[in-house]
Design a protein around this motif. Structure first.
Motif, PDB file in Angstrom:
ATOM      1  N   LEU A 190       0.837  -1.208   0.000  1.00 52.39           N
ATOM      2  CA  LEU A 190       0.000   0.000   0.000  1.00 52.39           C
ATOM      3  C   LEU A 190       0.875   1.264   0.000  1.00 52.39           C
ATOM      4  O   LEU A 190       0.523   2.271  -0.623  1.00 52.39           O
ATOM      5  CB  LEU A 190      -0.959  -0.012   1.192  1.00 52.39           C
ATOM      6  CG  LEU A 190      -2.057  -1.088   1.122  1.00 52.39           C
ATOM      7  CD1 LEU A 190      -2.894  -1.103   2.402  1.00 52.39           C
ATOM      8  CD2 LEU A 190      -2.966  -0.876  -0.095  1.00 52.39           C
ATOM      9  N   SER A 200      -5.019   1.707  -5.123  1.00 52.92           N
ATOM     10  CA  SER A 200      -4.816   0.365  -4.572  1.00 52.92           C
ATOM     11  C   SER A 200      -6.163  -0.214  -4.156  1.00 52.92           C
ATOM     12  O   SER A 200      -7.004   0.484  -3.581  1.00 52.92           O
ATOM     13  CB  SER A 200      -3.882   0.436  -3.362  1.00 52.92           C
ATOM     14  OG  SER A 200      -4.359   1.396  -2.448  1.00 52.92           O
ATOM     15  N   ALA A 219      -5.427   1.815   1.816  1.00 50.10           N
ATOM     16  CA  ALA A 219      -5.979   1.390   0.523  1.00 50.10           C
ATOM     17  C   ALA A 219      -7.032   2.385   0.033  1.00 50.10           C
ATOM     18  O   ALA A 219      -7.720   3.023   0.833  1.00 50.10           O
ATOM     19  CB  ALA A 219      -6.606   0.006   0.646  1.00 50.10           C
ATOM     20  N   SER A 222     -11.580  -1.127  -0.450  1.00 49.53           N
ATOM     21  CA  SER A 222     -11.600  -2.406   0.258  1.00 49.53           C
ATOM     22  C   SER A 222     -12.834  -3.140  -0.222  1.00 49.53           C
ATOM     23  O   SER A 222     -13.925  -2.568  -0.237  1.00 49.53           O
ATOM     24  CB  SER A 222     -11.691  -2.151   1.760  1.00 49.53           C
ATOM     25  OG  SER A 222     -11.972  -3.367   2.423  1.00 49.53           O
TER      26      SER A 222
END
Ligand SMILES: Cc1ncc(COP(=O)(O)O)c(C=O)c1O
Length: 412
Positions: A190, A200, A219, A222
């Motif tokens: 990350l 990411s 991130a 998710s």
């Protein structure tokens, strides 16, 4: 007796007065509906199955947020919004969206934030459905892809950085890889994404949202197959994406309106119910899995055990620094395919089935079931050992699970 419970009010009749009584019976049936109580606030959000919503005026439709109303189920629904609020609370993002499967959530992120000529860096091995979408759809649309092997790269984050190109637009990985349970350097990867200003995205399905919150680790996205730990009862297929930024949430929301991938309110209600016990289930499952993996590791008929909670696991450090516990997925190797098949077929309580994350223990043989055929055509060259079993630990009493494993191992 002072029992004054009021009779429900027919809202259309109240509006039209005597005129309503002059209508034909079939019209009165069609037009009648109970006037909602003005202070209604149920403890559990109801299942709103209406596909469309009444408007008082045209102006209300055109107001911001349609004057605090919903419009059409594909575009939003109180039951799905409720589960989005709960998941976002766990994930600590700007907002969550729920989808009609985990793969619908994954493909939504790829389709929104990649384009022809963009480069994606991802992990191998990766969930077979994700890998199929990347190889069979994204590549067809002109997306370039690099797979970085989490099992063989000694420094995964470094290998990811070396794979970056000027057109790299996304780094995508899972917290625990399937079926070997390899854990990448989550924090390191990350950081690389942030350093190079690349989006990411983390699929944290195998860890459960209770054990890890990737957005708090940096991130941009998710995501989960909610069919697993979030639903938790093996009775729903759903997915979710939580975004770090509101702009990304808006982009996905707009896309969802046009791709029609939103979740049904019935399934959303099952997720809401599942989430109520997420903490209890995942605590129990994680404790069970730790004990079971230690039992298997000490057993002479078991060649190797892969569980991120074991000190012997190569990714234990990366799991320990990011996860509260290590959830319920264990892989273990019985040496040969025949041993693995004989073992599965002798079990009494542990259920022979694919999938994971439910209350019941499930076991499958990836080599001859979920992974064999798929991996044969996997361009990353990923392999799966013929003797490997993939075990999703449930909430049963751990002594009974171990006794079932023991009696089946004794037969080998
Ligand atoms: C890690 C992972 N991600 C995504 C998915 C896809 O989820 P769904 O089956 O809900 O589409 C799965 C399904 O097994 C999975 O294991």
């Amino acid at each position: 007796m002072s029992f004054n419970w009021p009779v429900g009010i027919n809202a259309t009749k109240e509006k039209l007065g005597e005129q309503f009584d002059n209508l034909h019976l079939d019209t009165r049936i069609s037009a009648s509906h109970a006037k909602p109580l003005s202070n209604i606030d149920p403890v559990v959000t109801p299942i709103y199955h209406s596909s469309t919503y009444r408007f008082k005026t045209v102006q209300q439709f055109n107001e911001h947020n349609h004057g605090s109303n919903f419009v059409y189920r594909r575009c939003g629904n109180p039951t799905t919004e409720n589960v989005e609020v709960v998941i976002n609370e766990i994930e600590k993002g700007a907002g969550t969206l729920v989808y009609n499967s985990g793969l619908a959530a994954i493909s939504a992120v790829f389709l929104e934030f990649l384009h022809s000529g963009a480069h994606l860096i991802t992990m191998a091995p990766i969930y077979s459905g994700t890998s199929s979408f990347i190889n069979e759809t994204l590549k067809r649309f002109g997306v370039e892809v690099t797979f970085v092997n989490v099992e063989t790269e000694t420094n995964f984050a470094d290998a990811i950085e070396k794979a970056i190109r000027p057109n790299t637009k996304m780094i995508y990985f899972e917290t625990i890889a399937n079926p070997s349970m390899a854990v990448p350097d989550i924090i390191g990867t990350l950081k690389i994404a942030k350093k190079h200003q690349i989006k990411s995205c983390v699929d944290a399905t195998f860890s459960s949202p209770y054990n890890i919150q990737p957005i708090t680790l940096g991130a941009d996205f998710s995501l989960h197959s909610c069919s697993k730990y979030i639903g938790g009862h093996t009775d729903v297929i759903a997915g979710c994406v939580t975004t770090k930024s509101y702009d990304d949430w808006k982009a996905l929301k707009l896309q969802q309106l046009t791709t029609g991938s939103s979740l049904s309110p019935y399934d959303a209600a099952l997720l809401t119910r599942g989430l109520k016990t997420l903490a209890l289930r995942v605590d129990r499952i994680s404790q069970n899995a730790q004990k079971i993996s230690e039992y298997l590791e000490a057993h002479q008929k078991v060649q190797q055990v892969f569980y991120p909670g074991l000190k012997s696991h190569p990714g234990h450090k990366f799991a320990a620094e990011t996860m509260k516990q290590f959830a319920g997925m264990i892989a273990f190797d019985l040496g040969t395919a025949q041993n693995a098949i004989n073992f599965i077929e002798s079990l009494h309580i542990i259920v022979h089935a694919v999938s994971l994350g439910g209350t019941e223990s499930l076991i499958e043989h990836p080599y001859s079931m979920s992974h064999g055929a798929q991996l044969l055509r996997d361009p990353t060259g990923a392999t799966v050992s013929p003797g490997l079993l993939r075990f999703s630990v449930g909430i049963e009493n751990v002594d009974d699970i171990i006794a079932d494993l023991e009696q089946s191992l004794n037969k080998l």
